[in-house]
Design a protein around this motif. Structure first.
Motif, mmCIF file in Angstrom:
data_model
loop_
_atom_site.group_PDB
_atom_site.id
_atom_site.type_symbol
_atom_site.label_atom_id
_atom_site.label_comp_id
_atom_site.label_asym_id
_atom_site.label_seq_id
_atom_site.Cartn_x
_atom_site.Cartn_y
_atom_site.Cartn_z
ATOM 1 N N TRP A 1 0.864 -1.185 0.000
ATOM 2 C CA TRP A 1 0.000 0.000 0.000
ATOM 3 C C TRP A 1 0.895 1.227 0.000
ATOM 4 C CZ3 TRP A 1 0.972 -2.969 4.251
ATOM 5 C CH2 TRP A 1 1.434 -2.330 5.410
ATOM 6 N N ASP A 2 0.365 2.328 -0.487
ATOM 7 C CA ASP A 2 1.185 3.529 -0.643
ATOM 8 C C ASP A 2 2.501 3.121 -1.324
ATOM 9 O OD1 ASP A 2 -0.875 4.897 0.567
ATOM 10 O OD2 ASP A 2 0.029 4.909 2.554
ATOM 11 N N ASP A 3 3.622 3.373 -0.710
ATOM 12 C CA ASP A 3 4.913 3.000 -1.306
ATOM 13 C C ASP A 3 5.638 1.952 -0.470
ATOM 14 O OD1 ASP A 3 4.747 4.801 -3.509
ATOM 15 O OD2 ASP A 3 5.253 6.452 -2.161
ATOM 16 N N VAL A 4 4.880 1.127 0.280
ATOM 17 C CA VAL A 4 5.529 0.165 1.171
ATOM 18 C C VAL A 4 5.123 -1.263 0.815
ATOM 19 C CG1 VAL A 4 5.696 1.839 3.047
ATOM 20 C CG2 VAL A 4 3.727 0.313 2.952
ATOM 21 N N ASN A 5 6.007 -2.186 1.145
ATOM 22 C CA ASN A 5 5.794 -3.614 0.900
ATOM 23 C C ASN A 5 6.114 -4.403 2.160
ATOM 24 O OD1 ASN A 5 5.316 -3.486 -1.993
ATOM 25 N ND2 ASN A 5 7.507 -3.086 -2.234
ATOM 26 N N TYR A 6 5.207 -5.268 2.544
ATOM 27 C CA TYR A 6 5.446 -6.211 3.636
ATOM 28 C C TYR A 6 5.142 -7.607 3.119
ATOM 29 C CZ TYR A 6 5.729 -2.466 7.127
ATOM 30 O OH TYR A 6 6.117 -1.368 7.857
ATOM 31 N N THR A 7 5.860 -8.594 3.636
ATOM 32 C CA THR A 7 5.484 -9.970 3.344
ATOM 33 C C THR A 7 4.879 -10.596 4.590
ATOM 34 O OG1 THR A 7 7.582 -11.031 3.953
ATOM 35 C CG2 THR A 7 7.378 -10.212 1.685
ATOM 36 N N ILE A 8 4.001 -11.554 4.361
ATOM 37 C CA ILE A 8 3.600 -12.453 5.439
ATOM 38 C C ILE A 8 4.325 -13.758 5.185
ATOM 39 C CG2 ILE A 8 1.749 -13.664 6.619
ATOM 40 C CD1 ILE A 8 -0.146 -11.465 5.950
ATOM 41 N N ASP A 9 5.241 -14.048 6.077
ATOM 42 C CA ASP A 9 6.134 -15.202 6.055
ATOM 43 C C ASP A 9 7.267 -15.030 5.049
ATOM 44 O OD1 ASP A 9 5.018 -16.554 8.194
ATOM 45 O OD2 ASP A 9 3.532 -17.559 6.944
ATOM 46 N N CYS A 10 8.254 -15.866 5.240
ATOM 47 C CA CYS A 10 9.537 -15.729 4.540
ATOM 48 C C CYS A 10 10.131 -17.133 4.455
ATOM 49 C CB CYS A 10 10.423 -14.778 5.358
ATOM 50 S SG CYS A 10 12.007 -14.394 4.648
ATOM 51 N N GLY A 11 9.542 -17.931 3.575
ATOM 52 C CA GLY A 11 9.879 -19.346 3.536
ATOM 53 C C GLY A 11 11.094 -19.664 2.693
ATOM 54 N N PRO A 12 11.349 -20.934 2.449
ATOM 55 C CA PRO A 12 12.561 -21.353 1.739
ATOM 56 C C PRO A 12 12.602 -20.919 0.280
ATOM 57 C CG PRO A 12 11.126 -23.233 2.169
ATOM 58 C CD PRO A 12 10.568 -22.091 2.934
ATOM 59 N N ASP A 13 11.458 -20.506 -0.282
ATOM 60 C CA ASP A 13 11.419 -20.042 -1.669
ATOM 61 C C ASP A 13 11.459 -18.510 -1.769
ATOM 62 O OD1 ASP A 13 11.059 -22.731 -2.593
ATOM 63 O OD2 ASP A 13 8.948 -22.584 -2.020
ATOM 64 N N PHE A 14 11.763 -17.834 -0.672
ATOM 65 C CA PHE A 14 11.678 -16.373 -0.619
ATOM 66 C C PHE A 14 12.514 -15.699 -1.712
ATOM 67 C CE2 PHE A 14 13.264 -12.276 1.078
ATOM 68 C CZ PHE A 14 12.062 -11.624 1.281
#
Length: 260
Positions: A49-62
């Motif tokens: 949203w706006d100019d930001v990025n968040y992930t939910i989880d960070c698995g082995p394929d990140f």
């Protein structure tokens, strides 16, 4: 605090279960499928949203997911729980840490304790390896909080006997590895525009919703639109299963983007 409603963009980075699809050494027809929608990396989303990025989880394929989606900046990571298919890519936060310094991570106390043990070199405060990613842990309980002017409402679900944190942002909620949920947490999921929830396979499973349990959950909550994720090859072919679902329920697939 700016409480104006944000335009959210959700990118499904991965929609597979812990071993992904195709599963190593499997000759199951779904694992041999040539349909790209039947090829699933480990489950994760990017929320922007706006100019930001968040992930939910960070698995082995990140790493692979970030390269595929050409993600140039990550502002933080929300973790659901400590299992490797949701956390094993934490070292690949390094390029983003080089950009912003300490990476904010949001997680419950149990998940933090597990990561501190498994990735001691990341969390160490003495004799740190200079190339290690730097993270700033923020403990999540059942209390809402804000990141970059957006309210985040944690939802505790149960993955068998393991507490897992789901997240609601405005009228969007992301739940994974759900087997059960209390009434008090269900109340946080009313009046959703979009729900993302796991639907592992056709047969029952001790720690995940199977397809029928996921459909029952949807029927109880009545969100406007639903996407199933954390899918194994035992659910069946994407195209065939999709034809059996209610008109407002869809199988998510890797690379799918939605806005709301």
């Amino acid at each position: 605090m700016n409480t104006d409603k944000k335009l959210l963009t959700i990118t499904f980075l991965g929609t597979g279960t812990s071993q992904g699809i195709p599963m190593i050494a499997s000759k199951d027809p779904v694992c041999l499928s040539e349909d790209l929608k039947d090829k699933r990396l480990r489950s994760s989303i990017l929320i922007s949203w706006d100019d930001v990025n968040y992930t939910i989880d960070c698995g082995p394929d990140f790493r692979q997911q970030m390269l595929r989606e050409n993600v140039q900046l990550i502002n933080g990571v929300f973790f659901t729980h400590e299992h490797s298919d949701h956390t094993a890519g934490i070292d690949d936060l390094r390029p983003y840490c080089y950009q912003i310094g300490e990476m904010p991570i949001y997680l419950n106390q149990r998940t933090l304790h597990s990561l501190e043990q498994r990735f001691q070199y990341i969390f160490s405060t003495e004799n740190r390896y200079p190339g290690a990613p730097s993270v700033c842990p923020n403990i999540v309980d059942k209390t809402s909080f804000y990141v970059d002017d957006l309210q985040v409402i944690p939802i505790e679900v149960m993955h068998g006997n393991l507490p897992v944190t789901g997240y609601r942002f405005q009228d969007f909620a992301y739940l994974t590895d759900v087997k059960s949920i209390s009434k008090s947490q269900l109340e946080k999921l009313q009046n959703l525009d979009v729900l993302v929830v796991n639907a592992l396979r056709i047969e029952e499973h001790p720690t995940h919703f199977n397809l029928q349990e996921a459909l029952n959950f949807v029927e109880e909550l009545q969100p406007k639109k639903v996407y199933f994720t954390h899918i194994s090859h035992k659910l069946g072919f994407h195209e065939e299963v999709s034809k059996t679902l209610p008109e407002n329920v869809f199988l998510a697939f890797d690379g799918l983007k939605i806005t709301l």
